[in-house]
Design a protein around this motif. Structure first.
Motif, PDB file in Angstrom:
ATOM      1  N   PHE A  38       0.891  -1.255  -0.194  1.00  0.00           N
ATOM      2  CA  PHE A  38      -0.101  -0.010   0.105  1.00  0.00           C
ATOM      3  C   PHE A  38       0.837   1.346  -0.028  1.00  0.00           C
ATOM      4  CE2 PHE A  38      -2.213  -3.199   2.452  1.00  0.00           C
ATOM      5  CZ  PHE A  38      -3.277  -3.399   1.697  1.00  0.00           C
ATOM      6  N   SER A 101     -10.397   3.104  -7.514  1.00  0.00           N
ATOM      7  CA  SER A 101      -9.052   2.703  -7.441  1.00  0.00           C
ATOM      8  C   SER A 101      -9.209   1.051  -7.522  1.00  0.00           C
ATOM      9  CB  SER A 101      -8.487   2.991  -6.229  1.00  0.00           C
ATOM     10  OG  SER A 101      -8.267   4.644  -6.411  1.00  0.00           O
ATOM     11  N   GLN A 108      -5.297  -0.203  -6.889  1.00  0.00           N
ATOM     12  CA  GLN A 108      -5.183  -0.651  -5.310  1.00  0.00           C
ATOM     13  C   GLN A 108      -5.931  -2.086  -5.120  1.00  0.00           C
ATOM     14  OE1 GLN A 108      -3.335   1.178  -3.453  1.00  0.00           O
ATOM     15  NE2 GLN A 108      -2.887   2.399  -4.851  1.00  0.00           N
TER      16      GLN A 108
END
Length: 146
Positions: A38, A101, A108
């Motif tokens: 992340f 996203s 992500q």
């Protein structure tokens, strides 16, 4: 799928293994590992939500749990343990960042609300609220109108 997209089962399985190692005693070590998955802003945003007691779990008398995360502009429903065909679990959030996203651009693995929920669950930092059937119906109705 292009190389820039991060949502594949191998990465998800590896992340799940890292999350399983997380305890209060291994927090610093695990946070270093999570930086691989992340961006710093997403990880810090999730930790901030936990620190502000923004991860709420509504527990019913019959064992059902419903999660909400109080975001900076709205409250989002989070579904942290959806089964997948690949042997690992998926998560879902009702926030716009998740839709864009994770689902649309696939840049992500999850949004900060899902990450906060997963971390809070492992660290036993969810704000627990008992709820009856009528209150649960109201919570679900509110979440569906988001």
């Amino acid at each position: 799928m292009s190389n820039s997209k991060v949502s594949n089962s191998g990465v998800a399985a590896l992340l799940e293994k890292v999350m399983q190692e997380l305890t209060a005693d291994t927090l610093d070590d695990t946070l270093e590992k999570l930086r691989f998955f992340f961006p710093e802003t997403l990880l810090l945003g999730a930790l901030d939500l936990i620190d502000r007691d923004s991860v709420i779990v509504y527990n019913t008398p019959w064992g059902r749990s419903q999660y909400e995360v109080l975001g900076s502009t709205a409250t989002y429903a989070v579904f942290p343990g959806l089964p997948s065909g690949g042997g690992h679990t998926l998560a879902y959030c009702t926030c716009p960042a998740y839709a864009y996203s994770v689902l649309l651009s696939e840049t992500q693995l999850m949004c900060k609300h899902v990450l906060a929920t997963l971390l809070a669950r492992r660290l036993e930092r969810c704000v627990e609220r008992p709820i009856d059937a009528d209150e649960l119906a109201s919570v679900i109705a509110r979440q569906c109108s988001l």
